[in-house]
Scaffold this motif. Structure first.
Motif, mmCIF file in Angstrom:
data_model
loop_
_atom_site.group_PDB
_atom_site.id
_atom_site.type_symbol
_atom_site.label_atom_id
_atom_site.label_comp_id
_atom_site.label_asym_id
_atom_site.label_seq_id
_atom_site.Cartn_x
_atom_site.Cartn_y
_atom_site.Cartn_z
ATOM 1 N N TYR A 148 0.863 -1.058 0.232
ATOM 2 C CA TYR A 148 -0.023 -0.037 0.113
ATOM 3 C C TYR A 148 0.845 1.358 -0.177
ATOM 4 C CZ TYR A 148 -2.806 3.603 2.085
ATOM 5 O OH TYR A 148 -3.673 4.972 2.210
ATOM 6 N N LEU A 149 1.709 1.273 0.877
ATOM 7 C CA LEU A 149 2.622 2.428 0.849
ATOM 8 C C LEU A 149 3.431 2.850 -0.252
ATOM 9 C CD1 LEU A 149 4.017 1.896 4.634
ATOM 10 C CD2 LEU A 149 2.320 3.640 3.832
ATOM 11 N N LEU A 150 4.014 1.662 -1.040
ATOM 12 C CA LEU A 150 4.831 1.859 -2.141
ATOM 13 C C LEU A 150 3.935 1.862 -3.400
ATOM 14 C CD1 LEU A 150 7.370 -0.987 -1.312
ATOM 15 C CD2 LEU A 150 7.964 1.551 -1.713
ATOM 16 N N ILE A 151 2.867 1.248 -3.676
ATOM 17 C CA ILE A 151 1.986 1.368 -5.079
ATOM 18 C C ILE A 151 1.579 3.029 -4.784
ATOM 19 C CG2 ILE A 151 -0.388 0.919 -5.890
ATOM 20 C CD1 ILE A 151 0.278 -2.203 -4.815
ATOM 21 N N GLY A 152 1.077 3.464 -3.532
ATOM 22 C CA GLY A 152 0.827 5.064 -3.319
ATOM 23 C C GLY A 152 2.058 5.672 -3.129
ATOM 24 N N PHE A 153 3.252 5.453 -3.306
ATOM 25 C CA PHE A 153 4.277 6.257 -3.079
ATOM 26 C C PHE A 153 4.087 7.830 -3.653
ATOM 27 C CE2 PHE A 153 8.655 7.896 -3.456
ATOM 28 C CZ PHE A 153 8.880 7.786 -2.231
ATOM 29 N N HIS B 266 0.395 11.861 -4.590
ATOM 30 C CA HIS B 266 0.089 13.294 -4.896
ATOM 31 C C HIS B 266 -0.678 12.923 -6.288
ATOM 32 C CE1 HIS B 266 3.932 12.706 -6.753
ATOM 33 N NE2 HIS B 266 3.537 13.509 -7.862
ATOM 34 N N VAL B 267 -0.585 12.034 -7.012
ATOM 35 C CA VAL B 267 -1.618 11.757 -8.170
ATOM 36 C C VAL B 267 -2.654 11.068 -7.741
ATOM 37 C CG1 VAL B 267 -1.598 10.662 -10.282
ATOM 38 C CG2 VAL B 267 0.479 11.755 -9.625
ATOM 39 N N PRO B 268 -3.975 11.372 -7.978
ATOM 40 C CA PRO B 268 -5.110 10.734 -7.414
ATOM 41 C C PRO B 268 -5.120 9.385 -7.721
ATOM 42 C CG PRO B 268 -5.760 13.206 -7.850
ATOM 43 C CD PRO B 268 -4.124 12.841 -8.213
ATOM 44 N N ALA B 269 -5.010 9.062 -8.990
ATOM 45 C CA ALA B 269 -5.097 7.758 -9.552
ATOM 46 C C ALA B 269 -4.408 6.683 -8.981
ATOM 47 C CB ALA B 269 -4.826 7.718 -11.144
ATOM 48 N N TRP C 9 -6.641 -6.021 -8.613
ATOM 49 C CA TRP C 9 -5.888 -4.902 -8.318
ATOM 50 C C TRP C 9 -4.385 -5.045 -8.849
ATOM 51 C CZ3 TRP C 9 -1.218 -6.242 -5.854
ATOM 52 C CH2 TRP C 9 -0.988 -7.452 -5.572
ATOM 53 N N LEU C 10 -4.049 -6.089 -9.558
ATOM 54 C CA LEU C 10 -2.690 -6.150 -9.724
ATOM 55 C C LEU C 10 -2.364 -5.190 -10.803
ATOM 56 C CD1 LEU C 10 -0.529 -7.989 -9.084
ATOM 57 C CD2 LEU C 10 -0.935 -9.493 -10.991
ATOM 58 N N GLY C 11 -3.196 -5.108 -11.979
ATOM 59 C CA GLY C 11 -2.934 -4.292 -12.897
ATOM 60 C C GLY C 11 -2.857 -2.607 -12.467
ATOM 61 N N ASP C 12 -3.522 -2.276 -11.604
ATOM 62 C CA ASP C 12 -3.664 -0.919 -10.820
ATOM 63 C C ASP C 12 -2.134 -0.711 -10.086
ATOM 64 O OD1 ASP C 12 -6.722 0.399 -11.423
ATOM 65 O OD2 ASP C 12 -6.512 -1.852 -11.284
ATOM 66 N N ALA C 13 -1.796 -2.061 -9.492
ATOM 67 C CA ALA C 13 -0.628 -1.749 -8.617
ATOM 68 C C ALA C 13 0.772 -1.207 -9.525
ATOM 69 C CB ALA C 13 -0.006 -3.088 -8.267
ATOM 70 N N MET C 14 0.636 -0.985 -10.745
ATOM 71 C CA MET C 14 1.603 -0.478 -11.552
ATOM 72 C C MET C 14 1.876 0.900 -11.390
ATOM 73 S SD MET C 14 2.991 -3.101 -13.129
ATOM 74 C CE MET C 14 2.359 -4.004 -11.532
ATOM 75 N N ALA C 15 0.851 1.559 -10.684
ATOM 76 C CA ALA C 15 1.011 2.852 -10.391
ATOM 77 C C ALA C 15 2.254 3.320 -9.511
ATOM 78 C CB ALA C 15 -0.149 3.550 -9.390
#
Length: 658
Positions: free
Chosen positions: A173-178, A181-184, A257-263
């Motif tokens: 969670y911390l690293l995917i959303g690192f 500041h980008v909402p997506a 969730w896996l494809g979105d984790a490329m964020a």
């Protein structure tokens, strides 16, 4: 349908007290955890050197793991399971859970994979994250990720495993959303976190069932006593363990969730997909092998889920234009192969872990290669804007080619030795029964073989669209030209090391059944069955499908011109571009009813609860205004009020007396 039980495949080896290097197994968790904590506590004071400390901690952990592996390799087979109790964790009357470590070939295999590949990713990330203002915090999260994964695989109980299980969920969670500041990106992190909580509920329910059945969550107790409980109880435990594995390893139906984790930054993608989070579910199933042998229906479900997911991911990968999302779909599919092998029981456990190990090297290589391409192409991920990069990025091209050939299963590259073994085991499925019906070999085998052909197509599509054909080097937003260039040595050297593994690791570990024999103290000997087809026919047909898939991809994406805009596709292509509508299904079945409940609750709160309270307040204000009119400041008026009150009080008293 005729079924019969598995023969017992596990050889029970007792654990021995940890000595030598194994006595320091606790350091495998403590070193990266302490590094992560120190960097987070020091904050910006460690900006200049935090990444170096984190990388040193990761490599130090690998050294400890390698020393333990060497000690274990030189020990007799029956002395390769070390136990170590660190402290009493949960004392609750006659129910106690000690936090201990189980150091055996299975756990050490994961330790070597996590620490070696993870350390190479640390080195790569030094350059990749060079200009990020929060680089120190990023490396702290990477260290925490490794510490959590090592806790998961080294724990000697399901409770200890669950602590690491939750740790990798938090780290992801911390690293995917690192870059939150980008909402997506923030939404992608939340999506991964919430979907994994569904799997975590499965894990919790399974542990509750274990406590009810065994009064313990220790691996040794559960494994030794599972045959003594009713098959229904073992099936309940097995099914909920599968739910947990589906969430963590992105297996159908919890894979969205896996494809979105490329964020997350690309080194995160490499760590999640190659060495840590998505491998945890496979570890859980194989570590719980005795449970699934006692629960053949649950084991069947594992194999079916793996077969569905390996095709699901492959189909999705055929239609994606985002380079990282193609690799994400590939991971989903390859983990599906591992789950299929794990669901087959003693004929597939060792090959499942073997493929997990080799896959960790070549999938990390390809993700780091994708990051190198992004680095040279201005952070673009759209393969329709690539092409002909082999000239500008020779090292990236050559190393990525090694990973591509490995995942295709072309001999003698690593994937051939591991994935093809799962395919052969799938064709042998009906040799044993239990969770395997007599028709299973004719179902699992062809599915696995077809998956290999589709894998060859979509991975070749990625390779040719990126490195071959005509150059299409423009940005999407303005059509401005870009100038691709090769990455620096901190990024290319880890790729070269991983490429060596992609080429030679599978073959080296297959000599004399080295890898499968290594795992014997953990999961027993591989049980060989008679495939429904000759093994040479299976190998030849699989290789033919792989070549066919690669040739079709070359004709369409290497030889022919690739349009920079997305062409209209048929119904299946459009569905694959939308992940086979899995998000739509989830939103319809779960999000829309939840939104309906929220709407009803909101309206009820506004009209009933808030309405009543607001009405009471309005009534009080009205009464106050009415009383306020009587306050005129005249003494005789107030005296009249007093007299009236007295008369009213007397009337009430007299009324009660009468």
């Amino acid at each position: 349908m005729t079924t019969f039980m598995f023969p017992q495949a596990l050889t029970v080896y007792d654990t021995v007290p940890a000595t030598g290097a194994a006595a320091y197994a606790w350091a495998l968790i403590l070193i990266p955890l302490a590094s992560a904590g120190l960097l987070l506590l020091l904050g910006r004071a460690s900006d200049k050197w935090g990444h170096l400390l984190a990388t040193l901690a990761s490599w130090s952990t690998f050294v400890v793991g390698a020393l333990i592996a060497a000690q274990m390799w030189n020990a007799p087979v029956d002395a390769r399971r070390f136990g170590q109790t660190l402290f009493t964790w949960i004392p609750a009357g006659d129910f106690t859970v000690d936090f201990g470590l189980l150091v055996d070939p299975l756990s050490i295999t994961f330790v070597i994979l996590v620490t070696f590949v993870g350390s190479l990713i640390h080195v790569y990330a030094i350059a990749y994250m060079e200009h990020d203002a929060a680089r120190r915090r990023f490396f702290a999260y990477l260290n925490f990720f490794i510490a959590a994964m090592l806790t998961l695989v080294l724990a000697d109980s399901y409770a200890g495993l669950f602590a690491g299980w939750e740790g990798v969920g938090l780290a992801s969670y911390l690293l995917i959303g690192f870059w939150n500041h980008v909402p997506a990106y923030a939404v992608a992190a939340k999506k991964a976190f919430i979907m994994n909580r569904v799997g975590d509920m499965g894990m919790l329910i399974a542990m509750m069932a274990m406590v009810a059945a065994f009064h313990s969550v220790s691996f040794s107790v559960v494994s030794s006593q599972v045959d003594s409980i009713p098959a229904a109880s073992a099936t309940v435990i097995g099914f909920f363990l599968l739910v947990a594995a589906c969430g963590k390893s992105a297996q159908f139906p919890l894979q969205a969730w896996l494809g979105d984790a490329m964020a997350g930054p690309t080194p995160v993608s490499a760590l999640i997909h190659a060495a840590t989070m998505v491998t945890a579910g496979v570890y859980l199933i194989v570590r719980s092998g005795d449970v699934f042998m006692a629960a053949p229906i649950a084991a069947t479900a594992v194999a079916i889920i793996g077969a569905i997911t390996l095709l699901f991911g492959a189909i999705v990968g055929c239609a994606k234009d985002d380079m990282k999302k193609v690799l994400a779909a590939s991971t989903m599919s390859q983990i599906g192969y591992m789950m299929l092998g794990a669901g087959l029981g003693p004929i597939g456990w060792a090959f499942s872990i073997f493929h997990l190990f080799t896959h960790g090297f070549f999938k990390a290589l390809m993700f780091l290669g994708a990051g190198s391409v992004m680095h040279g192409m201005g952070d673009q991920v759209n393969m329709r804007r690539f092409g002909a990069l082999r000239g500008a990025m020779k090292v990236t091209w050559l190393t990525f080619m090694m990973g591509w050939l490995a995942i295709l299963g072309v001999p003698p590259f690593s994937g051939y030795w591991s994935k093809d073994k799962i395919i052969e085991a799938a064709f042998s499925a009906d040799s044993f029964g239990g969770n395997i019906a007599l028709w299973a070999g004719w179902v699992y085998g062809p599915v696995a073989m077809i998956g290999a052909g589709v894998t060859a197509f979509y991975m070749s599509r990625l390779f040719f669209m990126t490195f071959h054909g005509k150059a299409r080097w423009t940005t999407e937003a303005e059509g401005a030209p870009v100038h691709p260039h090769e990455s620096g040595p901190l990024m290319t050297i880890p790729m070269i090391v991983l490429a060596v593994g992609a080429v030679a690791l599978g073959g080296a570990l297959s000599v004399g059944d080295t890898f499968t024999d290594w795992l014997v103290p953990s999961i027993g000997h591989v049980m060989h069955g008679d495939p429904v087809l000759n093994e040479y026919v299976i190998q030849g047909a699989t290789l033919a499908l792989v070549i066919l898939g690669a040739v079709i991809a070359w004709m369409k994406y290497g030889r022919d011109e690739v349009p920079t805009s997305v062409p209209a596709g048929n119904a299946l292509t459009e569905a694959a571009r939308r992940d086979l509508y899995q998000d739509t299904v989830n939103e319809t079945l779960f999000m829309m009813p939840a939104k309906g409940l929220v709407t009803v609750a909101t309206v009820g709160d506004a009209s009933a609860i808030d309405g009543a309270l607001n009405g009471l307040g309005a009534g009080s204000q009205l009464l106050g205004r009415i009383v306020g009119v009587t306050q005129n400041g005249l003494v005789r008026t107030y005296a009249a009020y007093i007299l009236g009150g007295v008369i009213l009080a007397l009337a009430i008293v007299l009324g009660f007396r009468l």
